[in-house]
Design a protein around this motif. Structure first.
Motif, PDB file in Angstrom:
ATOM      1  N   ASN A  96       0.695  -1.231  -0.115  1.00 33.05           N
ATOM      2  CA  ASN A  96       0.120  -0.046   0.060  1.00 33.05           C
ATOM      3  C   ASN A  96       0.827   1.092   0.107  1.00 33.05           C
ATOM      4  O   ASN A  96       0.555   2.147  -0.724  1.00 33.05           O
ATOM      5  N   ALA A  97       1.661   1.234   0.762  1.00 34.35           N
ATOM      6  CA  ALA A  97       2.900   2.270   0.981  1.00 34.35           C
ATOM      7  C   ALA A  97       3.430   2.585  -0.429  1.00 34.35           C
ATOM      8  O   ALA A  97       3.583   3.768  -0.863  1.00 34.35           O
ATOM      9  N   ALA A 100       0.966   3.658  -3.400  1.00 33.30           N
ATOM     10  CA  ALA A 100       0.275   4.984  -2.982  1.00 33.30           C
ATOM     11  C   ALA A 100       1.087   5.964  -2.849  1.00 33.30           C
ATOM     12  O   ALA A 100       0.593   7.077  -2.449  1.00 33.30           O
ATOM     13  N   LYS A 101       2.375   5.547  -2.906  1.00 35.18           N
ATOM     14  CA  LYS A 101       3.651   6.798  -2.430  1.00 35.18           C
ATOM     15  C   LYS A 101       3.398   7.146  -1.264  1.00 35.18           C
ATOM     16  O   LYS A 101       3.423   8.314  -1.089  1.00 35.18           O
ATOM     17  N   PHE A 102       3.001   6.518  -0.157  1.00 33.23           N
ATOM     18  CA  PHE A 102       2.748   7.123   1.333  1.00 33.23           C
ATOM     19  C   PHE A 102       1.615   7.953   1.276  1.00 33.23           C
ATOM     20  O   PHE A 102       1.624   8.571   2.329  1.00 33.23           O
ATOM     21  N   LYS A 103       0.846   8.190   0.180  1.00 29.13           N
ATOM     22  CA  LYS A 103      -0.524   9.150   0.195  1.00 29.13           C
ATOM     23  C   LYS A 103      -1.561   8.631   0.819  1.00 29.13           C
ATOM     24  O   LYS A 103      -2.509   9.268   1.319  1.00 29.13           O
ATOM     25  N   HIS A 104      -1.751   7.306   0.952  1.00 30.59           N
ATOM     26  CA  HIS A 104      -2.827   6.663   1.363  1.00 30.59           C
ATOM     27  C   HIS A 104      -2.470   6.091   2.805  1.00 30.59           C
ATOM     28  O   HIS A 104      -1.700   5.347   3.146  1.00 30.59           O
ATOM     29  N   PRO A 105      -3.325   6.546   3.887  1.00 25.98           N
ATOM     30  CA  PRO A 105      -3.016   6.186   5.298  1.00 25.98           C
ATOM     31  C   PRO A 105      -3.195   4.582   5.643  1.00 25.98           C
ATOM     32  O   PRO A 105      -2.787   3.994   6.565  1.00 25.98           O
ATOM     33  N   TRP A 107      -1.610   2.206   4.798  1.00 31.70           N
ATOM     34  CA  TRP A 107      -0.372   1.286   5.112  1.00 31.70           C
ATOM     35  C   TRP A 107       0.004   1.319   6.710  1.00 31.70           C
ATOM     36  O   TRP A 107       0.552   0.454   7.223  1.00 31.70           O
TER      37      TRP A 107
END
Length: 125
Positions: A96-97, A100-105, A107
């Motif tokens: 997920n991280a 979504a390049k760490f933009k979706h929480p 992760w």
């Protein structure tokens, strides 16, 4: 101590399931189904998309129940089951991280659930 960690992991999964179902329906699935694509004009495909999305929520709740029952001594959770659960959630968190390049929480919760479950297992051994 390991029982408490499993209860915490189970609780986090319930939180994850709630946000997955409610926020996902509101912010992703609802708008997606309002689109005008050819696939989405087919009622069967629309139903399958909704079913798939909310089936994930049901499966998350099932995993939370398993962890809570294991923690409470109501189910026999063997080490392999807990390892697979922990590694799966850690893997999902990393995927997920990255995707979504760490933009979706998501992760954060996914990884935390895996790490807490793995920690509970290590303490239990």
């Amino acid at each position: 101590m390991s029982e408490m960690l499993l209860f915490i992991a189970a609780g986090l999964i319930v939180v994850l399931a709630f946000f997955h179902s409610v926020a996902g329906q509101r912010r992703l699935i609802g708008p997606l189904l309002m689109g005008k694509s050819e696939i989405l004009s087919n009622p069967t495909w629309r139903a399958i998309i909704l079913f798939g999305w909310h089936s994930t929520t049901a499966l998350l709740l099932l995993i939370a129940l398993y962890l809570a029952m294991t923690a409470g001594g109501l189910a026999v959770g063997n080490d392999l089951q807990l390892i697979v659960t922990a590694v799966t959630f850690i893997g999902l968190g990393v995927a997920n991280a990255v995707l979504a390049k760490f933009k979706h929480p998501g992760w954060i919760l996914l990884s935390s659930i895996g790490i807490i479950t793995l920690t509970a297992l290590i303490i239990r051994i």
